[in-house]
Structures are given as structure tokens and as C-alpha cells.
Design a protein around this motif. Structure first.
Motif, mmCIF file in Angstrom:
data_model
loop_
_atom_site.group_PDB
_atom_site.id
_atom_site.type_symbol
_atom_site.label_atom_id
_atom_site.label_comp_id
_atom_site.label_asym_id
_atom_site.label_seq_id
_atom_site.Cartn_x
_atom_site.Cartn_y
_atom_site.Cartn_z
ATOM 1 N N VAL A 226 0.806 -1.209 0.000
ATOM 2 C CA VAL A 226 0.000 0.000 0.000
ATOM 3 C C VAL A 226 0.850 1.277 0.000
ATOM 4 O O VAL A 226 0.410 2.312 -0.508
ATOM 5 C CB VAL A 226 -0.988 0.034 1.191
ATOM 6 N N ARG A 227 2.071 1.201 0.511
ATOM 7 C CA ARG A 227 2.891 2.409 0.552
ATOM 8 C C ARG A 227 3.170 2.943 -0.847
ATOM 9 O O ARG A 227 3.256 4.159 -1.051
ATOM 10 C CB ARG A 227 4.202 2.132 1.285
ATOM 11 N N ILE A 228 3.289 2.047 -1.839
ATOM 12 C CA ILE A 228 3.563 2.511 -3.194
ATOM 13 C C ILE A 228 2.301 3.075 -3.827
ATOM 14 O O ILE A 228 2.364 4.037 -4.601
ATOM 15 C CB ILE A 228 4.190 1.401 -4.063
ATOM 16 N N LEU A 229 1.146 2.520 -3.501
ATOM 17 C CA LEU A 229 -0.101 3.067 -4.023
ATOM 18 C C LEU A 229 -0.333 4.484 -3.496
ATOM 19 O O LEU A 229 -0.882 5.337 -4.199
ATOM 20 C CB LEU A 229 -1.281 2.171 -3.649
ATOM 21 N N ARG A 230 0.101 4.728 -2.265
ATOM 22 C CA ARG A 230 -0.079 6.067 -1.692
ATOM 23 C C ARG A 230 0.838 7.101 -2.352
ATOM 24 O O ARG A 230 0.572 8.299 -2.295
ATOM 25 C CB ARG A 230 0.172 6.034 -0.188
ATOM 26 N N ARG A 231 1.915 6.650 -2.978
ATOM 27 C CA ARG A 231 2.824 7.575 -3.662
ATOM 28 C C ARG A 231 2.354 7.929 -5.070
ATOM 29 O O ARG A 231 2.875 8.853 -5.687
ATOM 30 C CB ARG A 231 4.219 6.951 -3.772
ATOM 31 N N ILE A 232 1.404 7.182 -5.573
ATOM 32 C CA ILE A 232 0.952 7.361 -6.954
ATOM 33 C C ILE A 232 -0.305 8.217 -6.983
ATOM 34 O O ILE A 232 -1.206 8.066 -6.159
ATOM 35 C CB ILE A 232 0.676 5.990 -7.595
ATOM 36 N N ASP A 233 -0.375 9.109 -7.966
ATOM 37 C CA ASP A 233 -1.571 9.931 -8.162
ATOM 38 C C ASP A 233 -2.617 9.094 -8.895
ATOM 39 O O ASP A 233 -2.701 9.095 -10.127
ATOM 40 C CB ASP A 233 -1.221 11.182 -8.968
ATOM 41 N N LEU A 234 -3.405 8.348 -8.144
ATOM 42 C CA LEU A 234 -4.399 7.471 -8.746
ATOM 43 C C LEU A 234 -5.445 8.252 -9.524
ATOM 44 O O LEU A 234 -5.946 7.786 -10.557
ATOM 45 C CB LEU A 234 -5.072 6.615 -7.667
ATOM 46 N N GLU A 235 -5.785 9.439 -9.043
ATOM 47 C CA GLU A 235 -6.792 10.247 -9.728
ATOM 48 C C GLU A 235 -6.300 10.742 -11.086
ATOM 49 O O GLU A 235 -7.094 11.072 -11.961
ATOM 50 C CB GLU A 235 -7.190 11.447 -8.848
ATOM 51 N N GLY A 236 -4.978 10.782 -11.266
ATOM 52 C CA GLY A 236 -4.428 11.285 -12.520
ATOM 53 C C GLY A 236 -4.305 10.238 -13.605
ATOM 54 O O GLY A 236 -3.860 10.540 -14.719
ATOM 55 N N ILE A 237 -4.705 9.008 -13.330
ATOM 56 C CA ILE A 237 -4.597 7.927 -14.307
ATOM 57 C C ILE A 237 -5.825 7.940 -15.214
ATOM 58 O O ILE A 237 -6.960 7.908 -14.737
ATOM 59 C CB ILE A 237 -4.476 6.568 -13.602
ATOM 60 N N ASP A 238 -5.597 8.013 -16.527
ATOM 61 C CA ASP A 238 -6.728 7.998 -17.449
ATOM 62 C C ASP A 238 -6.726 6.780 -18.362
ATOM 63 O O ASP A 238 -7.621 6.614 -19.193
ATOM 64 C CB ASP A 238 -6.760 9.279 -18.299
ATOM 65 N N ALA A 239 -5.726 5.910 -18.234
ATOM 66 C CA ALA A 239 -5.714 4.666 -19.003
ATOM 67 C C ALA A 239 -6.771 3.734 -18.425
ATOM 68 O O ALA A 239 -6.788 3.480 -17.218
ATOM 69 C CB ALA A 239 -4.335 4.022 -18.924
ATOM 70 N N ASN A 240 -7.651 3.198 -19.276
ATOM 71 C CA ASN A 240 -8.805 2.499 -18.738
ATOM 72 C C ASN A 240 -8.922 1.053 -19.194
ATOM 73 O O ASN A 240 -9.623 0.274 -18.589
ATOM 74 C CB ASN A 240 -10.091 3.241 -19.108
ATOM 75 N N GLY A 241 -8.246 0.665 -20.274
ATOM 76 C CA GLY A 241 -8.298 -0.723 -20.710
ATOM 77 C C GLY A 241 -7.140 -1.493 -20.107
ATOM 78 O O GLY A 241 -6.655 -1.195 -19.014
ATOM 79 N N TYR A 242 -6.653 -2.488 -20.845
ATOM 80 C CA TYR A 242 -5.555 -3.304 -20.338
ATOM 81 C C TYR A 242 -4.243 -2.521 -20.282
ATOM 82 O O TYR A 242 -3.309 -2.927 -19.598
ATOM 83 C CB TYR A 242 -5.412 -4.564 -21.196
ATOM 84 N N VAL A 243 -4.169 -1.393 -20.987
ATOM 85 C CA VAL A 243 -2.976 -0.543 -20.898
ATOM 86 C C VAL A 243 -2.845 0.051 -19.497
ATOM 87 O O VAL A 243 -1.781 0.551 -19.122
ATOM 88 C CB VAL A 243 -3.026 0.565 -21.974
ATOM 89 N N PHE A 244 -3.920 -0.007 -18.724
ATOM 90 C CA PHE A 244 -3.859 0.418 -17.321
ATOM 91 C C PHE A 244 -2.743 -0.307 -16.582
ATOM 92 O O PHE A 244 -2.057 0.287 -15.735
ATOM 93 C CB PHE A 244 -5.208 0.151 -16.654
ATOM 94 N N GLN A 245 -2.546 -1.590 -16.900
ATOM 95 C CA GLN A 245 -1.501 -2.362 -16.226
ATOM 96 C C GLN A 245 -0.114 -1.816 -16.550
ATOM 97 O O GLN A 245 0.754 -1.723 -15.674
ATOM 98 C CB GLN A 245 -1.596 -3.837 -16.621
ATOM 99 N N ILE A 246 0.101 -1.449 -17.805
ATOM 100 C CA ILE A 246 1.380 -0.861 -18.208
ATOM 101 C C ILE A 246 1.578 0.473 -17.499
ATOM 102 O O ILE A 246 2.671 0.778 -17.001
ATOM 103 C CB ILE A 246 1.425 -0.682 -19.737
ATOM 104 N N ASP A 247 0.531 1.268 -17.440
ATOM 105 C CA ASP A 247 0.619 2.577 -16.808
ATOM 106 C C ASP A 247 0.964 2.443 -15.329
ATOM 107 O O ASP A 247 1.823 3.162 -14.799
ATOM 108 C CB ASP A 247 -0.718 3.313 -16.975
ATOM 109 N N MET A 248 0.324 1.508 -14.635
ATOM 110 C CA MET A 248 0.611 1.323 -13.220
ATOM 111 C C MET A 248 2.050 0.863 -12.997
ATOM 112 O O MET A 248 2.724 1.312 -12.067
ATOM 113 C CB MET A 248 -0.362 0.311 -12.608
ATOM 114 N N THR A 249 2.547 -0.008 -13.857
ATOM 115 C CA THR A 249 3.921 -0.496 -13.701
ATOM 116 C C THR A 249 4.920 0.644 -13.858
ATOM 117 O O THR A 249 5.849 0.790 -13.057
ATOM 118 C CB THR A 249 4.216 -1.594 -14.743
#
Length: 308
Positions: A226-249
Motif C-alpha cells: 500500500v505504501r507505493i499506491l499512496r505515492r501514486i496519483d491514482l486520480e491522474g490515471i486515465d488509461a482504462n483498458g488493459y494498458v492500465f496495467q502498463i501505466d501502473m507499472t
């Protein structure tokens, strides 16, 4: 709140759309092989009743341990009673829950041990990425230590989930564990050759364009600390298909997180229909190309600045 064998609070986020027939076999295997983990189902208004059954399962798994479930004899429409073992009095009653759904939930409750099922409902299909983001935010707000992504269709094996979680629990310096088809020991099973080719090509293209060493960039079977999720701007992610996985990585790595890949076997789904379509592939190609050129531009500008 339940804890896994390693003492960490684990939430598995599972987006669903028309996965009703997969709920019982998938959840049963998860709970039997991963005692103590909780599951959050994020359902996009499935017309097949996935959300309805998930709600019944959730109600039953959230019952206190000294309560059991009583059925009546009407298979079409049943009164659902939750009664204490030492009392005949009904604590709750719902005339809109079918006996069939209740029997599924009761069978699941017998193998959950300390695990619980929770449900988020969304009005209609809104995409994989937003489902996971809302699931992450829910888990962050409920005190979990590890948050996992997993498909409900049976293509992500619960025994591999145990291996993924174990890495995070044994290695505190690791922030993201990917279930990987592309490392030694990893594989796909019963995939059409064209699907495997698209997956391999997509991962390789993303690796080159983004300058990353991760071999299975598109893996959707993973676990975050969870510490890494807290460092990421989750609200700023606009990738919505399977590319979401690439974006998160790429965001985890950019935030200084350490990523580890563990081998998994990825069988093709045996029930239901795949959600992959051409629009999802196009989104992935466009997004990765955009991010890749932006990275190259930043590299050129940085080199020019250093040469002055």
C-alpha cells in the motif's frame, strides 16, 4: 479484520461484468488456498446478476461466526434468515433473495474461514482501469497492507496468488509483484496463437518504448504494497483498458518502487466471454507510443542540458 498467513491484511480487487457463473468456483479456490484474504468485487451492473449474487455472498460471509444461514423450501423465491445457532429467531429477512443464490453463498461461507467478501456496484461498464482505481481507494481506506489485482474468470490461478503474496510478505523492500508469463517457469495454457503473439508483442513494444526491464508489462495478476499506491496519483490515471496495467507499472517504477516478477501459469478462460477487443488494443498502442515519445523527448532535453 482478517489477516493472511503472513500476518498482513490482504485485499484482492476483482472487477466483474457478467461473471456470475465464475463467482463460486473462483472464490472457493481463492479462500481454500489463501486463508485470511478478503475479496472486493467491483461489479459494473452485470445484466446476468453477478452483482446480485455477490451481494448475497457478501452478506453471508460478513455474518458473525456464531450465526448460520437458514433456508426455506421455495426454490423460486426464498425468505433468507440469519439466525443464531442457539436461537430460532430470525435476525434478518429478505424476500428478494433466491434459494439458489443463498445456497451458493452458504457453500462459500463454509470455506472462507476468516475471509470476507465486499461489493462495490457501478452503474454500467466503466472500464477496467477505473474499477481497479476505485478498488484501490476502497482498500486504502480500510486499512489493508497489500492490495492485489485478479481476474474472476479463472485465468488467474489461486495457487499463484499465494506465491505472489508470499514475495511481498517475505521481502519488505519489494513494492509490486507481477505474476509473469514471460519469465522462466511462466507460461500460457490453451491460448490461441494470435492472442499469445499480441500479448508478447505488446509487452515487448512497451518495454522498448518505456525503457523498462519488466518482461510481462501487460500482466493483470499482481500485488501492491500500500505504501507505493499512496505515492501514486491514482486520480491522474486515465488509461482504462488493459494498458492500465502498463501505466501502473511505469508509475510504480517512477515513484521509486521495486518490482519483482514471479512465474505463473495463465490458462485461457473456460467460462464466459473475453473482454478484449480492438478498441482496447488501439488504446494500448496509442498510449504507450505517446508515453514513449514523451520519455524520449525528456531524455534529449536532459542530455542537451548536461552538454551545455
Amino acid at each position: 479484520m482478517a489477516q493472511s498467513n503472513g500476518g498482513h491484511r490482504v485485499c484482492v480487487v476483482m472487477p466483474t461484468y457478467n461473471e456470475r457463473d465464475n463467482l463460486e468456483p473462483t472464490l472457493t479456490d481463492i479462500f481454500l488456498r489463501n486463508p485470511g484474504v478478503d475479496v472486493l468485487i467491483v461489479d459494473d451492473g452485470s445484466p446476468d446478476g453477478t452483482g446480485t449474487l455477490a451481494d448475497v455472498i457478501s452478506r453471508v460471509t460478513l455474518l458473525p461466526q456464531d450465526l448460520n444461514v437458514e433456508h426455506n423450501e421455495n426454490d423460486a423465491l426464498a425468505d433468507v434468515s440469519f439466525a443464531a445457532d442457539d436461537s430460532d429467531s430470525a435476525l434478518y429477512s429478505d424476500t428478494h433473495v433466491s434459494t439458489q443464490d443463498l445456497k451458493v453463498a452458504d457453500r462459500l461461507a463454509s470455506c472462507t474461514m476468516d475471509s470476507r467478501v465486499f461489493v462495490l456496484h457501478r452503474p454500467g461498464k466503466q472500464g477496467l482501469g477505473t474499477a481497479y482505481i476505485q478498488g484501490f481507494e476502497w482498500a486504502l481506506g480500510h486499512g489493508y497492507d497489500i492490495v492485489c489485482e485478479m481476474d474472476m474468470d479463472g485465468s488467474h490461478r489461486p495457487q499463484d496468488l499465494r506465491a505472489i503474496i508470499d514475495v511481498l510478505e517475505r521481502h519488505p523492500q519489494v513494492d509490486l509483484v507481477l505474476g509473469s508469463r514471460r519469465v522462466p517457469g511462466g507460461s500460457t495454457q490453451d491460448w490461441p496463437w494470435c492472442r499469445d503473439m499480441i500479448s508478447r508483442a505488446g509487452s515487448q513494444y512497451a518495454r522498448v518504448m518505456l525503457g523498462l526491464k519488466v518482461r510481462d508489462m501487460t500482466s493483470g495478476f499482481r500485488a501492491y504494497r500500500v505504501r507505493i499506491l499512496r505515492r501514486i496519483d491514482l486520480e491522474g490515471i486515465d488509461a482504462n483498458g488493459y494498458v492500465f496495467q502498463i501505466d501502473m507499472t511505469r508509475r510504480v517504477i517512477a515513484a521509486g518502487g521495486r518490482v519483482v516478477e514471479v512465474p505463473i501459469v495463465f490458462p485461457d478462460r473456460t467460462r464466459g466471454d473475453s473482454k478484449m477487443d480492438r478498441q482496447i488494443v488501439r488504446e494500448a498502442v496509442c498510449k504507450v507510443t505517446q508515453w514513449g515519445f514523451a520519455r524520449m523527448q525528456q531524455t534529449i532535453l536532459r542530455n542537451n542540458k548536461n552538454n551545455k
